[in-house]
Design an enzyme around this catalytic site. Structure first.
Site, PDB file in Angstrom:
ATOM      1  CB  SER A 278      -0.885  -0.008   1.250  1.00 33.10           C
ATOM      2  OG  SER A 278      -1.291   1.302   1.576  1.00 33.10           O
ATOM      3  CE  LYS A 284      -3.727  -4.006   3.777  1.00 29.88           C
ATOM      4  NZ  LYS A 284      -4.792  -3.251   3.195  1.00 29.88           N
ATOM      5  CD  GLU A 291      -7.482  -7.827  -3.649  1.00 27.63           C
ATOM      6  OE1 GLU A 291      -8.128  -7.494  -2.654  1.00 27.63           O
ATOM      7  OE2 GLU A 291      -6.486  -7.181  -4.036  1.00 27.63           O
TER       8      GLU A 291
END
Ligand code: ARG
Length: 458
Positions: A278, A284, A291
Protein backbone atom coordinates in the site's frame (compact mmCIF):
# COMPACT_ATOMS: atom_id res chain seq x y z
CA UNK A 1 -3.33 2.67 -52.59
CA UNK A 2 -2.87 -0.85 -51.25
CA UNK A 3 -4.03 -3.63 -53.50
CA UNK A 4 -7.26 -5.37 -52.47
CA UNK A 5 -8.52 -8.89 -53.08
CA UNK A 6 -11.75 -7.50 -54.53
CA UNK A 7 -10.99 -4.22 -56.36
CA UNK A 8 -12.45 -5.01 -59.80
CA UNK A 9 -16.01 -3.72 -59.58
CA UNK A 10 -15.13 -0.57 -57.65
CA UNK A 11 -14.42 2.76 -59.26
CA UNK A 12 -14.14 4.84 -56.10
CA UNK A 13 -12.00 4.65 -52.96
CA UNK A 14 -13.57 3.70 -49.64
CA UNK A 15 -14.29 6.39 -47.09
CA UNK A 16 -11.09 6.57 -44.95
CA UNK A 17 -12.89 6.33 -41.62
CA UNK A 18 -14.95 3.38 -42.83
CA UNK A 19 -11.75 1.78 -44.14
CA UNK A 20 -10.14 2.00 -40.72
CA UNK A 21 -13.34 0.80 -39.07
CA UNK A 22 -13.63 -2.31 -41.19
CA UNK A 23 -9.96 -3.29 -41.15
CA UNK A 24 -9.04 -6.24 -38.92
CA UNK A 25 -5.29 -6.28 -39.50
CA UNK A 26 -4.54 -4.87 -36.03
CA UNK A 27 -5.80 -8.04 -34.41
CA UNK A 28 -6.09 -10.80 -37.01
CA UNK A 29 -2.32 -10.62 -37.58
CA UNK A 30 -2.35 -13.15 -34.73
CA UNK A 31 -3.46 -15.63 -37.41
CA UNK A 32 -0.48 -14.95 -39.72
CA UNK A 33 1.28 -18.30 -39.36
CA UNK A 34 -1.94 -20.28 -39.72
CA UNK A 35 -2.94 -18.30 -42.78
CA UNK A 36 0.40 -19.10 -44.40
CA UNK A 37 0.33 -22.78 -43.40
CA UNK A 38 -3.17 -23.18 -44.83
CA UNK A 39 -2.14 -21.36 -48.00
CA UNK A 40 0.87 -23.64 -48.46
CA UNK A 41 -1.39 -26.70 -48.23
CA UNK A 42 -3.89 -25.10 -50.60
CA UNK A 43 -1.19 -24.24 -53.16
CA UNK A 44 0.22 -27.78 -53.00
CA UNK A 45 -3.24 -29.15 -53.66
CA UNK A 46 -3.90 -26.75 -56.55
CA UNK A 47 -0.61 -27.88 -58.15
CA UNK A 48 -1.21 -31.59 -57.54
CA UNK A 49 -4.71 -31.39 -59.02
CA UNK A 50 -3.36 -29.40 -62.00
CA UNK A 51 -5.76 -26.55 -61.33
CA UNK A 52 -2.82 -24.15 -61.54
CA UNK A 53 0.49 -24.76 -63.36
CA UNK A 54 2.93 -26.79 -61.23
CA UNK A 55 5.71 -24.24 -61.55
CA UNK A 56 3.49 -21.50 -60.09
CA UNK A 57 2.36 -23.78 -57.28
CA UNK A 58 6.01 -24.49 -56.46
CA UNK A 59 6.91 -20.80 -56.59
CA UNK A 60 3.98 -19.96 -54.27
CA UNK A 61 4.98 -22.68 -51.80
CA UNK A 62 8.57 -21.37 -51.88
CA UNK A 63 7.48 -17.78 -51.30
CA UNK A 64 5.07 -18.67 -48.52
CA UNK A 65 7.72 -20.81 -46.82
CA UNK A 66 10.02 -17.79 -46.68
CA UNK A 67 7.18 -15.72 -45.21
CA UNK A 68 6.56 -18.44 -42.63
CA UNK A 69 10.23 -18.33 -41.62
CA UNK A 70 9.97 -14.56 -41.19
CA UNK A 71 6.87 -14.99 -39.04
CA UNK A 72 8.69 -17.52 -36.88
CA UNK A 73 11.70 -15.20 -36.54
CA UNK A 74 9.40 -12.28 -35.78
CA UNK A 75 10.61 -10.33 -38.80
CA UNK A 76 7.40 -10.49 -40.85
CA UNK A 77 6.08 -6.96 -41.22
CA UNK A 78 2.39 -6.71 -42.00
CA UNK A 79 1.37 -3.93 -44.33
CA UNK A 80 -0.73 -1.71 -42.01
CA UNK A 81 -2.81 -0.63 -44.99
CA UNK A 82 -3.81 -4.22 -45.77
CA UNK A 83 -7.44 -4.87 -44.96
CA UNK A 84 -6.79 -8.09 -43.08
CA UNK A 85 -4.19 -10.80 -42.54
CA UNK A 86 -5.26 -12.69 -45.69
CA UNK A 87 -4.54 -9.61 -47.79
CA UNK A 88 -1.29 -8.92 -45.91
CA UNK A 89 0.02 -12.43 -46.65
CA UNK A 90 -1.06 -12.14 -50.28
CA UNK A 91 0.71 -8.77 -50.62
CA UNK A 92 3.88 -10.20 -49.09
CA UNK A 93 3.69 -13.08 -51.58
CA UNK A 94 3.22 -10.68 -54.48
CA UNK A 95 6.49 -9.02 -53.46
CA UNK A 96 8.33 -12.35 -53.37
CA UNK A 97 6.71 -14.11 -56.33
CA UNK A 98 5.02 -11.45 -58.49
CA UNK A 99 4.44 -13.76 -61.44
CA UNK A 100 2.87 -16.59 -59.45
CA UNK A 101 1.06 -15.00 -56.50
CA UNK A 102 -2.19 -14.37 -58.37
CA UNK A 103 -2.69 -18.11 -58.91
CA UNK A 104 -3.07 -18.77 -55.18
CA UNK A 105 -6.53 -17.39 -54.51
CA UNK A 106 -8.27 -20.06 -56.60
CA UNK A 107 -11.06 -22.31 -55.31
CA UNK A 108 -11.17 -20.53 -51.98
CA UNK A 109 -12.65 -17.40 -50.49
CA UNK A 110 -11.71 -15.47 -47.39
CA UNK A 111 -14.86 -16.94 -45.87
CA UNK A 112 -13.43 -20.46 -45.72
CA UNK A 113 -9.88 -19.15 -45.32
CA UNK A 114 -10.65 -17.31 -42.10
CA UNK A 115 -12.35 -20.40 -40.63
CA UNK A 116 -9.43 -22.69 -41.42
CA UNK A 117 -7.03 -20.14 -39.89
CA UNK A 118 -9.16 -19.88 -36.78
CA UNK A 119 -9.49 -23.65 -36.41
CA UNK A 120 -5.73 -24.13 -36.71
CA UNK A 121 -5.19 -21.37 -34.16
CA UNK A 122 -7.75 -22.89 -31.77
CA UNK A 123 -6.30 -26.41 -32.04
CA UNK A 124 -2.85 -25.07 -31.23
CA UNK A 125 -3.97 -22.88 -28.37
CA UNK A 126 -6.14 -25.59 -26.84
CA UNK A 127 -3.08 -27.83 -26.64
CA UNK A 128 -0.99 -25.10 -25.03
CA UNK A 129 -3.71 -24.26 -22.50
CA UNK A 130 -4.32 -27.92 -21.68
CA UNK A 131 -0.61 -28.39 -20.93
CA UNK A 132 -0.72 -25.31 -18.73
CA UNK A 133 -3.72 -26.63 -16.79
CA UNK A 134 -1.88 -29.91 -16.26
CA UNK A 135 1.16 -28.02 -14.98
CA UNK A 136 -1.08 -26.13 -12.53
CA UNK A 137 -2.59 -29.45 -11.43
CA UNK A 138 0.90 -30.81 -10.69
CA UNK A 139 1.70 -27.75 -8.58
CA UNK A 140 -1.56 -28.13 -6.68
CA UNK A 141 -0.94 -31.85 -6.16
CA UNK A 142 2.58 -31.14 -4.87
CA UNK A 143 1.11 -28.54 -2.49
CA UNK A 144 -1.49 -31.07 -1.29
CA UNK A 145 1.15 -33.74 -0.75
CA UNK A 146 3.44 -31.40 1.14
CA UNK A 147 0.58 -30.53 3.49
CA UNK A 148 -1.08 -33.93 3.59
CA UNK A 149 -1.35 -33.88 7.40
CA UNK A 150 -2.97 -30.43 7.61
CA UNK A 151 -6.58 -30.30 8.76
CA UNK A 152 -8.57 -27.10 8.29
CA UNK A 153 -12.05 -26.03 9.29
CA UNK A 154 -14.19 -27.05 6.30
CA UNK A 155 -16.73 -24.34 5.50
CA UNK A 156 -20.28 -24.11 4.25
CA UNK A 157 -21.84 -20.64 4.02
CA UNK A 158 -18.31 -19.43 4.97
CA UNK A 159 -19.06 -20.74 8.49
CA UNK A 160 -17.23 -23.50 10.32
CA UNK A 161 -18.80 -26.80 9.27
CA UNK A 162 -16.66 -29.93 9.66
CA UNK A 163 -12.87 -30.46 9.81
CA UNK A 164 -11.42 -31.49 6.45
CA UNK A 165 -7.98 -32.20 5.11
CA UNK A 166 -6.51 -29.23 3.27
CA UNK A 167 -5.42 -31.79 0.65
CA UNK A 168 -9.05 -32.84 0.25
CA UNK A 169 -10.02 -29.29 -0.61
CA UNK A 170 -7.05 -28.97 -2.99
CA UNK A 171 -8.26 -32.17 -4.68
CA UNK A 172 -11.59 -30.43 -5.23
CA UNK A 173 -9.76 -27.80 -7.30
CA UNK A 174 -7.91 -30.57 -9.14
CA UNK A 175 -11.21 -32.19 -10.06
CA UNK A 176 -12.62 -28.91 -11.36
CA UNK A 177 -9.54 -28.39 -13.51
CA UNK A 178 -9.84 -31.95 -14.80
CA UNK A 179 -13.35 -31.21 -16.04
CA UNK A 180 -12.00 -28.04 -17.64
CA UNK A 181 -9.46 -30.17 -19.51
CA UNK A 182 -12.21 -32.54 -20.63
CA UNK A 183 -14.38 -29.68 -21.88
CA UNK A 184 -11.49 -28.26 -23.91
CA UNK A 185 -10.70 -31.72 -25.33
CA UNK A 186 -14.29 -32.08 -26.50
CA UNK A 187 -14.19 -28.72 -28.26
CA UNK A 188 -10.82 -29.59 -29.78
CA UNK A 189 -12.39 -32.65 -31.34
CA UNK A 190 -15.06 -30.47 -32.93
CA UNK A 191 -12.30 -28.17 -34.22
CA UNK A 192 -10.82 -31.10 -36.11
CA UNK A 193 -12.78 -30.56 -39.30
CA UNK A 194 -11.31 -28.89 -42.37
CA UNK A 195 -13.40 -26.12 -44.00
CA UNK A 196 -11.13 -24.96 -46.85
CA UNK A 197 -12.68 -25.58 -50.27
CA UNK A 198 -16.12 -24.53 -49.05
CA UNK A 199 -15.22 -21.27 -50.81
CA UNK A 200 -17.67 -18.39 -50.33
CA UNK A 201 -20.51 -20.75 -49.36
CA UNK A 202 -21.31 -23.21 -52.16
CA UNK A 203 -18.05 -24.98 -53.02
CA UNK A 204 -16.39 -24.87 -56.44
CA UNK A 205 -16.66 -26.32 -59.93
CA UNK A 206 -12.91 -26.95 -59.93
CA UNK A 207 -11.78 -30.49 -59.11
CA UNK A 208 -10.06 -29.82 -55.80
CA UNK A 209 -8.87 -32.50 -53.36
CA UNK A 210 -10.09 -31.45 -49.95
CA UNK A 211 -9.01 -34.63 -48.20
CA UNK A 212 -5.44 -33.96 -49.31
CA UNK A 213 -5.51 -30.44 -47.82
CA UNK A 214 -6.98 -31.86 -44.60
CA UNK A 215 -4.17 -34.40 -44.40
CA UNK A 216 -1.49 -31.76 -44.97
CA UNK A 217 -2.94 -29.55 -42.25
CA UNK A 218 -3.48 -32.37 -39.74
CA UNK A 219 -7.30 -32.41 -39.79
CA UNK A 220 -8.94 -35.82 -39.60
CA UNK A 221 -12.15 -34.86 -41.44
CA UNK A 222 -13.50 -32.42 -44.01
CA UNK A 223 -16.85 -30.71 -43.49
CA UNK A 224 -19.79 -32.05 -45.47
CA UNK A 225 -21.80 -28.86 -45.77
CA UNK A 226 -20.06 -25.84 -47.25
CA UNK A 227 -22.72 -23.38 -46.03
CA UNK A 228 -22.39 -24.60 -42.46
CA UNK A 229 -18.59 -24.53 -42.72
CA UNK A 230 -18.35 -20.81 -43.51
CA UNK A 231 -21.17 -19.86 -41.13
CA UNK A 232 -20.10 -21.81 -38.06
CA UNK A 233 -18.59 -20.05 -35.07
CA UNK A 234 -19.94 -22.53 -32.51
CA UNK A 235 -16.40 -23.64 -31.80
CA UNK A 236 -15.38 -20.09 -30.85
CA UNK A 237 -18.35 -19.84 -28.51
CA UNK A 238 -17.68 -23.28 -27.04
CA UNK A 239 -14.09 -22.32 -26.29
CA UNK A 240 -15.18 -19.02 -24.74
CA UNK A 241 -17.74 -20.94 -22.72
CA UNK A 242 -15.24 -23.55 -21.50
CA UNK A 243 -12.83 -20.73 -20.63
CA UNK A 244 -15.60 -18.89 -18.75
CA UNK A 245 -16.34 -21.99 -16.67
CA UNK A 246 -12.62 -22.37 -16.00
CA UNK A 247 -12.41 -18.74 -14.90
CA UNK A 248 -15.33 -19.34 -12.57
CA UNK A 249 -13.12 -22.03 -11.00
CA UNK A 250 -10.13 -19.67 -10.93
CA UNK A 251 -12.20 -16.96 -9.28
CA UNK A 252 -13.52 -19.32 -6.62
CA UNK A 253 -10.01 -20.56 -5.89
CA UNK A 254 -8.83 -16.93 -5.77
CA UNK A 255 -11.60 -16.03 -3.36
CA UNK A 256 -10.76 -18.98 -1.10
CA UNK A 257 -7.09 -18.04 -1.00
CA UNK A 258 -7.90 -14.36 -0.39
CA UNK A 259 -10.01 -15.35 2.60
CA UNK A 260 -7.49 -17.94 3.77
CA UNK A 261 -4.68 -15.40 3.70
CA UNK A 262 -6.49 -12.89 5.96
CA UNK A 263 -5.26 -12.58 9.57
CA UNK A 264 -8.72 -13.78 10.61
CA UNK A 265 -8.33 -17.12 8.80
CA UNK A 266 -4.54 -17.27 8.61
CA UNK A 267 -4.47 -20.59 6.77
CA UNK A 268 -2.10 -19.74 3.91
CA UNK A 269 0.59 -17.22 3.24
CA UNK A 270 0.89 -15.99 -0.37
CA UNK A 271 4.46 -15.42 -1.60
CA UNK A 272 5.54 -11.78 -1.82
CA UNK A 273 6.17 -12.23 -5.54
CA UNK A 274 2.39 -12.34 -6.01
CA UNK A 275 1.43 -9.50 -3.67
CA UNK A 276 1.76 -5.74 -3.66
CA UNK A 277 1.89 -3.12 -0.92
CA UNK A 278 0.00 0.00 0.00
CA UNK A 279 1.21 3.50 -0.77
CA UNK A 280 0.07 4.72 2.64
CA UNK A 281 -0.11 1.76 5.04
CA UNK A 282 3.42 0.42 5.43
CA UNK A 283 2.36 -2.93 6.91
CA UNK A 284 0.19 -4.03 3.96
CA UNK A 285 0.87 -7.11 1.84
CA UNK A 286 -2.17 -7.40 -0.42
CA UNK A 287 -3.10 -10.46 -2.52
CA UNK A 288 -3.69 -8.36 -5.66
CA UNK A 289 -2.83 -11.22 -8.00
CA UNK A 290 -5.75 -13.22 -6.62
CA UNK A 291 -8.05 -10.21 -6.64
CA UNK A 292 -7.29 -9.52 -10.30
CA UNK A 293 -7.80 -13.19 -11.18
CA UNK A 294 -11.15 -13.06 -9.34
CA UNK A 295 -12.05 -9.97 -11.35
CA UNK A 296 -10.77 -11.16 -14.72
CA UNK A 297 -13.50 -13.79 -14.66
CA UNK A 298 -15.81 -10.96 -15.70
CA UNK A 299 -13.61 -10.34 -18.74
CA UNK A 300 -13.93 -14.01 -19.75
CA UNK A 301 -17.73 -13.85 -19.31
CA UNK A 302 -17.91 -10.60 -21.28
CA UNK A 303 -16.02 -12.17 -24.18
CA UNK A 304 -18.43 -15.12 -24.23
CA UNK A 305 -21.47 -12.85 -24.17
CA UNK A 306 -19.94 -10.64 -26.87
CA UNK A 307 -19.52 -13.60 -29.28
CA UNK A 308 -22.94 -15.06 -28.45
CA UNK A 309 -24.72 -11.78 -29.06
CA UNK A 310 -22.74 -11.11 -32.24
CA UNK A 311 -23.85 -14.49 -33.70
CA UNK A 312 -27.48 -14.33 -32.60
CA UNK A 313 -29.96 -14.05 -35.46
CA UNK A 314 -27.35 -13.81 -38.25
CA UNK A 315 -28.72 -15.08 -41.56
CA UNK A 316 -26.79 -17.83 -43.32
CA UNK A 317 -24.10 -17.90 -44.51
CA UNK A 318 -21.07 -15.65 -43.92
CA UNK A 319 -21.66 -12.10 -42.68
CA UNK A 320 -19.02 -9.53 -41.92
CA UNK A 321 -20.32 -9.35 -38.35
CA UNK A 322 -18.39 -12.56 -37.79
CA UNK A 323 -15.10 -10.70 -38.05
CA UNK A 324 -15.80 -9.58 -34.49
CA UNK A 325 -15.38 -13.11 -33.13
CA UNK A 326 -11.63 -12.64 -33.04
CA UNK A 327 -11.14 -9.94 -30.44
CA UNK A 328 -13.03 -11.81 -27.70
CA UNK A 329 -11.45 -15.13 -28.68
CA UNK A 330 -7.87 -13.84 -28.69
CA UNK A 331 -8.47 -11.84 -25.54
CA UNK A 332 -9.80 -14.84 -23.61
CA UNK A 333 -7.04 -17.12 -24.88
CA UNK A 334 -4.32 -14.63 -23.95
CA UNK A 335 -5.93 -14.00 -20.58
CA UNK A 336 -6.10 -17.74 -19.90
CA UNK A 337 -2.44 -18.26 -20.75
CA UNK A 338 -1.39 -15.41 -18.45
CA UNK A 339 -3.62 -16.39 -15.54
CA UNK A 340 -2.64 -20.06 -15.69
CA UNK A 341 1.05 -19.12 -15.56
CA UNK A 342 0.49 -16.75 -12.63
CA UNK A 343 -1.61 -19.29 -10.73
CA UNK A 344 1.09 -21.94 -11.06
CA UNK A 345 3.74 -19.62 -9.60
CA UNK A 346 1.36 -18.45 -6.90
CA UNK A 347 0.51 -22.00 -5.77
CA UNK A 348 4.21 -22.81 -5.64
CA UNK A 349 4.77 -19.74 -3.46
CA UNK A 350 2.04 -20.63 -0.93
CA UNK A 351 2.96 -21.62 2.63
CA UNK A 352 0.62 -23.09 5.22
CA UNK A 353 0.37 -21.69 8.76
CA UNK A 354 0.00 -25.02 10.53
CA UNK A 355 0.07 -23.79 14.16
CA UNK A 356 -2.49 -21.09 13.57
CA UNK A 357 -4.85 -23.57 11.95
CA UNK A 358 -4.51 -26.01 14.83
CA UNK A 359 -5.26 -23.23 17.24
CA UNK A 360 -8.44 -22.29 15.40
CA UNK A 361 -9.65 -25.87 15.32
CA UNK A 362 -8.98 -26.22 19.03
CA UNK A 363 -10.82 -22.94 19.76
CA UNK A 364 -14.09 -24.00 18.18
CA UNK A 365 -15.31 -27.34 19.45
CA UNK A 366 -18.71 -26.81 17.84
CA UNK A 367 -17.06 -27.95 14.60
CA UNK A 368 -17.37 -31.51 16.02
CA UNK A 369 -21.15 -31.23 16.37
CA UNK A 370 -21.85 -33.55 13.45
CA UNK A 371 -19.39 -36.10 14.86
CA UNK A 372 -21.30 -35.96 18.16
CA UNK A 373 -24.64 -36.42 16.38
CA UNK A 374 -23.34 -39.42 14.42
CA UNK A 375 -21.97 -40.84 17.70
CA UNK A 376 -25.52 -40.79 19.06
CA UNK A 377 -26.80 -42.36 15.82
CA UNK A 378 -24.36 -45.22 16.29
CA UNK A 379 -25.97 -45.69 19.74
CA UNK A 380 -29.42 -46.03 18.24
CA UNK A 381 -30.68 -42.44 18.39
CA UNK A 382 -32.58 -41.21 15.30
CA UNK A 383 -30.53 -38.61 13.43
CA UNK A 384 -33.14 -35.83 13.79
CA UNK A 385 -33.22 -36.38 17.52
CA UNK A 386 -29.40 -36.49 17.71
CA UNK A 387 -29.26 -33.27 15.67
CA UNK A 388 -31.63 -31.62 18.13
CA UNK A 389 -29.71 -32.82 21.20
CA UNK A 390 -26.29 -31.70 19.96
CA UNK A 391 -27.74 -28.35 18.89
CA UNK A 392 -28.85 -27.82 22.47
CA UNK A 393 -25.42 -28.86 23.83
CA UNK A 394 -23.76 -26.30 21.53
CA UNK A 395 -26.11 -23.51 22.62
CA UNK A 396 -25.57 -24.46 26.28
CA UNK A 397 -21.78 -24.28 25.85
CA UNK A 398 -21.97 -20.94 24.04
CA UNK A 399 -24.37 -19.37 26.51
CA UNK A 400 -22.37 -20.42 29.54
CA UNK A 401 -19.07 -19.73 27.84
CA UNK A 402 -17.74 -23.23 28.51
CA UNK A 403 -15.91 -25.58 26.21
CA UNK A 404 -17.84 -28.73 25.28
CA UNK A 405 -14.89 -30.74 26.58
CA UNK A 406 -15.37 -29.07 29.99
CA UNK A 407 -19.01 -30.07 30.37
CA UNK A 408 -19.39 -32.86 32.96
CA UNK A 409 -20.49 -36.23 31.59
CA UNK A 410 -23.51 -36.24 33.94
CA UNK A 411 -24.60 -32.93 32.59
CA UNK A 412 -24.21 -34.25 29.00
CA UNK A 413 -26.27 -37.32 29.92
CA UNK A 414 -29.01 -34.86 30.83
CA UNK A 415 -29.17 -34.00 27.11
CA UNK A 416 -29.07 -37.67 25.98
CA UNK A 417 -28.52 -40.72 28.12
CA UNK A 418 -26.55 -42.32 25.24
CA UNK A 419 -23.60 -39.99 25.85
CA UNK A 420 -20.68 -41.81 27.47
CA UNK A 421 -17.18 -40.83 28.58
CA UNK A 422 -15.74 -41.69 25.14
CA UNK A 423 -17.76 -38.81 23.64
CA UNK A 424 -14.93 -36.45 24.62
CA UNK A 425 -12.57 -38.32 22.26
CA UNK A 426 -14.65 -36.89 19.43
CA UNK A 427 -13.39 -33.38 20.06
CA UNK A 428 -10.25 -33.94 18.03
CA UNK A 429 -9.74 -32.95 14.40
CA UNK A 430 -7.50 -35.87 13.52
CA UNK A 431 -9.97 -38.34 14.90
CA UNK A 432 -12.78 -36.56 13.12
CA UNK A 433 -11.25 -36.92 9.66
CA UNK A 434 -10.10 -40.49 10.38
CA UNK A 435 -13.67 -41.43 11.32
CA UNK A 436 -15.03 -40.65 7.87
CA UNK A 437 -15.85 -43.78 5.89
CA UNK A 438 -17.77 -42.88 2.73
CA UNK A 439 -16.21 -42.91 -0.72
CA UNK A 440 -14.92 -39.45 -1.62
CA UNK A 441 -14.85 -38.35 2.04
CA UNK A 442 -12.08 -36.51 3.83
CA UNK A 443 -10.61 -39.67 5.42
CA UNK A 444 -6.79 -39.31 5.06
CA UNK A 445 -6.44 -42.81 3.60
CA UNK A 446 -9.03 -42.05 0.95
CA UNK A 447 -7.56 -38.62 0.25
CA UNK A 448 -4.13 -40.24 -0.20
CA UNK A 449 -5.71 -42.72 -2.61
CA UNK A 450 -7.35 -39.88 -4.53
CA UNK A 451 -4.03 -38.09 -4.78
CA UNK A 452 -2.28 -41.27 -5.94
CA UNK A 453 -4.94 -41.96 -8.53
CA UNK A 454 -4.54 -38.47 -9.78
CA UNK A 455 -0.78 -38.94 -10.04
CA UNK A 456 -1.29 -41.99 -12.27
CA UNK A 457 -3.11 -39.70 -14.71
CA UNK A 458 0.09 -37.73 -15.36
N1 ARG B 1 -11.75 -10.34 -41.84
C1 ARG B 1 -12.82 -11.22 -42.21
C2 ARG B 1 -13.27 -12.00 -40.97
O1 ARG B 1 -12.55 -12.05 -40.03
C3 ARG B 1 -12.33 -12.18 -43.22
C4 ARG B 1 -13.36 -12.67 -44.15
C5 ARG B 1 -13.79 -11.58 -45.04
N2 ARG B 1 -14.75 -12.06 -45.96
C6 ARG B 1 -15.51 -11.20 -46.69
N3 ARG B 1 -16.35 -11.75 -47.49
N4 ARG B 1 -15.39 -9.91 -46.57
O2 ARG B 1 -14.36 -12.52 -40.93
Amino acid sequence: MTKKLWGGRFTKEQDPLFWKFQSSIDYDKELARYDVEASIAHAKMLGKCRIIPKKHAQAIVGGLSQILKNIEKGTFVVDPKAEDIHTAVYLALVKKKPKSADYLHTARSRNDQVVVDLLLYCKDKLSVITDQIKALQYSLAAFAEKNIDVIIPGLTHTQHAVPVLLAHQVLAYLNMLQRDIERLAQVKERCDIMPLGSCALAGTSLTIDRAYVAKLLGFSKVNENSIDAVSDRDFVIEILSAISIMFMHFSRFAEDMIIYSTPEFNIVDIGEAFCTGSSIMPQKKNPDSLELIRASCSQAYANLVSAMVMMKGLPLSYNRDMQLDKKPLFDSINLTETVLAILKGLVESMKVNKEKIQQRLADDESIFALDMAEYLVSRGVAFSEAHNVVGKVVVHATKNNVRISNIELDELKGFAKEFDSDVFNLLDAKRSVMSKRSIGSTNPLLVRQQLKKWHKKK
